[in-house]
Design an enzyme around this catalytic site. Structure first.
Site, PDB file in Angstrom:
ATOM      1  N   ASP A  30      -6.099   2.933  -2.295  1.00 39.72           N
ATOM      2  CA  ASP A  30      -7.254   2.747  -1.449  1.00 39.72           C
ATOM      3  C   ASP A  30      -7.224   4.010  -0.429  1.00 39.72           C
ATOM      4  O   ASP A  30      -8.187   4.040   0.363  1.00 39.72           O
ATOM      5  CB  ASP A  30      -7.373   1.301  -0.561  1.00 39.72           C
ATOM      6  CG  ASP A  30      -5.743   1.181   0.336  1.00 39.72           C
ATOM      7  OD1 ASP A  30      -5.236   2.084   0.103  1.00 39.72           O
ATOM      8  OD2 ASP A  30      -5.873   0.191   0.887  1.00 39.72           O
ATOM      9  N   THR A  65       2.059  -0.664  10.462  1.00 41.47           N
ATOM     10  CA  THR A  65       2.569  -1.062   9.024  1.00 41.47           C
ATOM     11  C   THR A  65       4.041  -0.939   8.923  1.00 41.47           C
ATOM     12  O   THR A  65       4.560  -1.257   7.693  1.00 41.47           O
ATOM     13  CB  THR A  65       1.750  -0.114   7.803  1.00 41.47           C
ATOM     14  OG1 THR A  65       2.001   1.298   8.329  1.00 41.47           O
ATOM     15  CG2 THR A  65       0.150  -0.660   8.054  1.00 41.47           C
ATOM     16  N   ASP A  97      -1.642   1.498  -3.911  1.00 41.06           N
ATOM     17  CA  ASP A  97      -2.789   0.647  -4.139  1.00 41.06           C
ATOM     18  C   ASP A  97      -3.796   1.098  -4.357  1.00 41.06           C
ATOM     19  O   ASP A  97      -4.971   0.365  -4.339  1.00 41.06           O
ATOM     20  CB  ASP A  97      -2.785  -0.644  -3.044  1.00 41.06           C
ATOM     21  CG  ASP A  97      -3.202  -0.386  -1.857  1.00 41.06           C
ATOM     22  OD1 ASP A  97      -3.149   0.863  -1.375  1.00 41.06           O
ATOM     23  OD2 ASP A  97      -3.836  -1.227  -0.884  1.00 41.06           O
ATOM     24  N   ASP A 102      -2.802   6.744  -2.812  1.00 44.99           N
ATOM     25  CA  ASP A 102      -1.456   6.073  -2.320  1.00 44.99           C
ATOM     26  C   ASP A 102      -1.230   4.749  -3.337  1.00 44.99           C
ATOM     27  O   ASP A 102      -1.947   4.518  -4.512  1.00 44.99           O
ATOM     28  CB  ASP A 102      -1.471   5.504  -1.075  1.00 44.99           C
ATOM     29  CG  ASP A 102      -2.863   4.305  -0.781  1.00 44.99           C
ATOM     30  OD1 ASP A 102      -3.368   4.134  -1.722  1.00 44.99           O
ATOM     31  OD2 ASP A 102      -2.423   3.656   0.102  1.00 44.99           O
ATOM     32  N   SER A 153       2.901   1.933  15.017  1.00 44.82           N
ATOM     33  CA  SER A 153       2.435   1.851  13.716  1.00 44.82           C
ATOM     34  C   SER A 153       2.494   0.308  13.346  1.00 44.82           C
ATOM     35  O   SER A 153       2.910  -0.432  13.906  1.00 44.82           O
ATOM     36  CB  SER A 153       3.337   2.494  12.709  1.00 44.82           C
ATOM     37  OG  SER A 153       3.144   1.821  11.413  1.00 44.82           O
ATOM     38  N   GLU A 213     -10.381   8.022   7.802  1.00 45.91           N
ATOM     39  CA  GLU A 213      -9.125   8.258   8.617  1.00 45.91           C
ATOM     40  C   GLU A 213      -8.568   9.501   8.041  1.00 45.91           C
ATOM     41  O   GLU A 213      -8.838   9.686   6.807  1.00 45.91           O
ATOM     42  CB  GLU A 213      -8.252   7.011   8.417  1.00 45.91           C
ATOM     43  CG  GLU A 213      -8.595   6.035   9.100  1.00 45.91           C
ATOM     44  CD  GLU A 213      -7.399   4.806   8.876  1.00 45.91           C
ATOM     45  OE1 GLU A 213      -6.960   4.438  10.286  1.00 45.91           O
ATOM     46  OE2 GLU A 213      -7.135   4.125   7.944  1.00 45.91           O
ATOM     47  N   ALA A 214      -7.971  10.266   8.637  1.00 50.36           N
ATOM     48  CA  ALA A 214      -7.246  11.499   8.186  1.00 50.36           C
ATOM     49  C   ALA A 214      -6.698  11.268   7.120  1.00 50.36           C
ATOM     50  O   ALA A 214      -6.460  12.268   6.084  1.00 50.36           O
ATOM     51  CB  ALA A 214      -6.738  12.261   9.372  1.00 50.36           C
ATOM     52  N   ASN A 215      -5.956  10.063   7.213  1.00 54.13           N
ATOM     53  CA  ASN A 215      -4.959   9.841   5.812  1.00 54.13           C
ATOM     54  C   ASN A 215      -5.888   9.671   4.672  1.00 54.13           C
ATOM     55  O   ASN A 215      -5.006   9.300   3.479  1.00 54.13           O
ATOM     56  CB  ASN A 215      -4.016   8.805   6.050  1.00 54.13           C
ATOM     57  CG  ASN A 215      -4.794   7.405   6.402  1.00 54.13           C
ATOM     58  OD1 ASN A 215      -5.735   7.286   6.032  1.00 54.13           O
ATOM     59  ND2 ASN A 215      -4.081   6.661   7.515  1.00 54.13           N
ATOM     60  N   SER A 275       0.719  -1.243   0.149  1.00 52.68           N
ATOM     61  CA  SER A 275       0.083  -0.143   0.017  1.00 52.68           C
ATOM     62  C   SER A 275       0.717   1.222   0.172  1.00 52.68           C
ATOM     63  O   SER A 275       1.474   1.468  -1.125  1.00 52.68           O
ATOM     64  CB  SER A 275      -0.910  -0.056   1.026  1.00 52.68           C
ATOM     65  OG  SER A 275      -1.935   0.685   0.934  1.00 52.68           O
TER      66      SER A 275
HETATM   67  C1  G16 Z   1      -3.133   0.953   6.400  1.00 52.77           C
HETATM   68  C2  G16 Z   1      -4.657   0.868   7.172  1.00 52.77           C
HETATM   69  C3  G16 Z   1      -5.077   2.036   7.395  1.00 52.77           C
HETATM   70  C4  G16 Z   1      -3.943   2.795   8.190  1.00 52.77           C
HETATM   71  C5  G16 Z   1      -2.697   2.844   7.774  1.00 52.77           C
HETATM   72  C6  G16 Z   1      -1.477   3.474   8.783  1.00 52.77           C
HETATM   73  O1  G16 Z   1      -3.155   1.822   5.130  1.00 52.77           O
HETATM   74  O2  G16 Z   1      -5.436   0.194   6.056  1.00 52.77           O
HETATM   75  O3  G16 Z   1      -6.149   2.038   8.168  1.00 52.77           O
HETATM   76  O4  G16 Z   1      -4.347   4.099   8.578  1.00 52.77           O
HETATM   77  O5  G16 Z   1      -2.388   1.563   7.341  1.00 52.77           O
HETATM   78  O6  G16 Z   1      -1.509   2.172   9.764  1.00 52.77           O
HETATM   79  P1  G16 Z   1      -0.413   2.532  10.771  1.00 52.77           P
HETATM   80  O7  G16 Z   1      -0.340   4.022  11.483  1.00 52.77           O
HETATM   81  O8  G16 Z   1      -0.568   1.219  11.863  1.00 52.77           O
HETATM   82  O9  G16 Z   1       1.091   2.198  10.148  1.00 52.77           O
HETATM   83  P2  G16 Z   1      -2.813   1.290   3.843  1.00 52.77           P
HETATM   84  O10 G16 Z   1      -3.292   2.251   2.867  1.00 52.77           O
HETATM   85  O11 G16 Z   1      -1.261   1.320   4.101  1.00 52.77           O
HETATM   86  O12 G16 Z   1      -3.187  -0.133   3.416  1.00 52.77           O
END
Ligand code: G16
Length: 578
Positions: free
Chosen positions: A313, A533, A311, A309, A531, A410-412, A82
């Site tokens: 979404d 991710t 992918d 972004d 985080s 989400e704000a993002n 993503s």
């Molecule tokens: C993913 C999640 C989102 C989340 C983002 C950041 O987005 O689907 O809901 O806001 O990661 O998450 P974190 O703050 O835990 O790193 P994406 O677009 O990267 O799949």
């Protein structure tokens, strides 16, 4: 039922071991997501596990007599990291209704992937496994150089277990979720939405719903050349082709071939590095315009732009005041408010026309990252209930299902709207007064946040209100200045938060220090969380002035570094680029 002997499956697992023998690989905010060198072993195991997930789902649905769910339903898997850069990859799984898989399936998956004792693995999961589903697993992947190879590892594992896989190739995450949802149409789609479980079907559905919506709420959008087309930064990822395909669908269906395109997709794969100095994560976190790698982007006006972004979404909108400065940023909060305002106006029109229409509820779901001004506007001005959940669309989606119209963002920029069955019945009764209410669920992707669907919706609504980006930025509420930073720590799992992530519970010394910081600046707010991710701790600060927000984020990041085992000197914290 395995298609090859269990011993051979174990042999393949030995050929693709988990890279780190001692790490427990977790299903994070959005799936397994790690530096790519960790992903081979994980992908093969997720493939093997897909049969077991199908079995678990079958057991659950076959005993569920309350719904019209079929016991065997298609699922999906998307290979992508993503918003992360090219050095990462990952895998997100889709439930039959197109949403993210529920916690019990995540747990099963994590247990299977992390089982290091292969004798035990064979005895527990492979020997005597005689389930063969008639349902399929839909697979898609993004444009990363390693995604196709990882997809073939998933397929290898799944097919060894007897799973029927349909490989849709390179596509956006929301397209994949749409395909899964539409493949299980009988159980999850209302009669008013014709099933179209394919990439072409997705583009046709989006294109026709956008034209229908514009026809009834913003005919000006589709009747001639736009003075300012929407410049789309596709993050050098998979969104580029999706935007092109949907645009061509709209152009042909709407007889717009003689008009200038109203969308200008830029930053296609190969023109620049994926998600690097471009894309929604860059624009929203750095508060900077993207690098326009495409020539068309460099030459165009920058007053109506958006970034998706890697992918596709997520999406944020913006106007740039120079190549290095954002004029305005319209993030997920602003999108949620715009959609909420439109629904509210349409609902009052419908009830004005027919007070006997059944009542439907509407609510907005946000996270702790939502700008305080947006929450206040929703509650005080629009009088809409707001629910705050943990980060991760899987949490927001679930909470939004409590409303007939559940708007979550989400704000993002990650979000969408979900509708109850009661809403669909209401919309069909209200159709003659407010046709838009019936069209919207066909334009909005109810499965998951979808940058292309959100782009079309926002564009139609801005044309409807006759608003520029500048109007949108100023006519609703003014964002409180905010700043986000990330801090590298030895082990991000030391950071534990409360339920809605507004308070840090572990390490216990950190929250008192953050509280002190907040009491020094009246009207401010800061929090941190690990985080799910990336290997970092995220820090958020919001304050009455830009200087205070920046200073507060910097101090809070320093506190996280001190209390949570920051890596390297404090000066190595990823400060924002001035
Ligand atoms: C993913 C999640 C989102 C989340 C983002 C950041 O987005 O689907 O809901 O806001 O990661 O998450 P974190 O703050 O835990 O790193 P994406 O677009 O990267 O799949």
């Amino acid at each position: 039922m395995t298609t090859i002997p269990p011993e051979q499956i174990i042999e393949t697992m030995q050929q693709h071991p988990l890279l780190d023998e001692s790490t427990e690989y977790g299903y994070g905010t959005a799936g397994f997501r790690f530096k790519v060198e960790h992903m081979d072993g994980i992908m093969l195991r997720v493939g093997i596990a897909s049969a077991i997930l199908q079995y678990e789902l079958f057991q659950n649905t076959k005993t569920n007599t309350n719904t019209n769910q079929q016991p065997q339903q298609d699922m999906g898997v998307m290979i992508t990291a993503s918003h992360n850069d090219e050095s990462y990859n990952g895998v997100k799984l889709s439930n039959p209704d197109g949403s993210m898989i529920p916690p019990h399936l995540e747990e099963t998956l994590v247990a299977i992937v992390n089982q290091r004792d292969l004798d035990l693995f064979q005895n527990t999961h492979l020997k005597g496994f005689d389930f063969r589903s008639t349902a399929k697993f839909h697979v898609g992947y993004d444009t990363r150089s390693h995604s196709e190879r990882l997809t073939s590892l998933f397929i290898k594992g799944a097919q060894a277990m007897g799973v029927t896989v349909i490989n849709h190739g390179v596509l956006t995450t929301p397209m994949l979720h749409h395909i899964v949802l539409h493949s299980n149409a009988k159980a999850y789609l209302p009669a008013s939405i014709p099933p179209c479980p394919s990439r072409a079907g997705y583009c046709q559905a989006m294109g026709s719903a956008y034209l229908e919506l514009c026809n009834v709420v913003a005919p000006c959008a589709i009747t001639g050349d736009r003075s300012t087309p929407l410049l789309v930064d596709c993050a050098c990822g998979v969104g580029y082709k999706a935007v092109q395909e949907v645009l061509s669908e709209i152009t042909i269906r709407g007889n717009l071939t003689t008009c200038k395109p109203f969308l200008v997709p830029c930053n296609e794969p190969g023109e620049g590095p994926l998600n690097t100095n471009c894309g929604s994560e860059h624009v929203q976190k750095q508060l900077k315009p993207p690098t326009w790698y495409s020539k068309t982007g460099q030459d165009a006006a920058k007053s109506y732009c958006c970034s998706v972004d890697g992918d596709a979404d997520r999406i944020v909108f913006f106007a740039a005041s120079s190549s290095n400065e954002l004029g305005s940023l319209l993030d997920g909060d602003k999108i949620a408010v715009l959609i909420g305002k439109f629904f509210q106006a349409e609902l009052s029109k419908a009830y004005g026309g027919n007070p006997k229409l059944p009542k439907v509820s509407m609510g907005v779901v946000q996270t702790a990252y939502a700008n305080g001004a947006s929450t206040q506007y929703l509650e005080k001005n629009l009088k809409v209930p707001v629910v705050i959940t943990k980060t991760g669309v899987k949490h927001l989606h679930h909470a939004a299902l409590e409303f007939d119209i559940g708007i979550y963002f989400e704000a993002n920029g990650h979000g969408t709207v979900v509708f109850s069955q009661a809403y669909h019945e209401f919309a069909s009764q209200a159709k003659s007064i407010c046709p838009a209410l019936e069209i919207l669920p066909r334009l909005i992707n109810p499965a998951v946040g979808d940058a292309v669907s959100d782009l079309l919706l926002v564009d139609a609504l801005l044309q409807h209100f006759e608003w520029t980006v500048q109007d949108w930025a100023t006519k609703l509420y003014t964002d409180l200045p905010s700043r986000q930073l990330k801090v590298q720590v030895k082990d991000r799992s030391v950071v534990q938060c409360n339920d809605n992530e507004t308070k840090c519970l572990q390490p216990t010394t950190l929250q008192p220090a953050l509280d002190q910081l907040m009491s020094d600046i009246p009207g401010s707010r800061t929090f941190c969380r690990a985080s799910g991710t990336e290997n970092v701790v995220r820090v958020y600060a919001e304050a009455p002035t830009r200087e205070q927000a920046d200073k507060m984020a910097t101090i809070a990041a320093g506190l996280v570094h001190t209390h949570c085992g920051g890596v390297g000197p404090k000066s190595a914290i990823l400060f924002f680029k001035k």
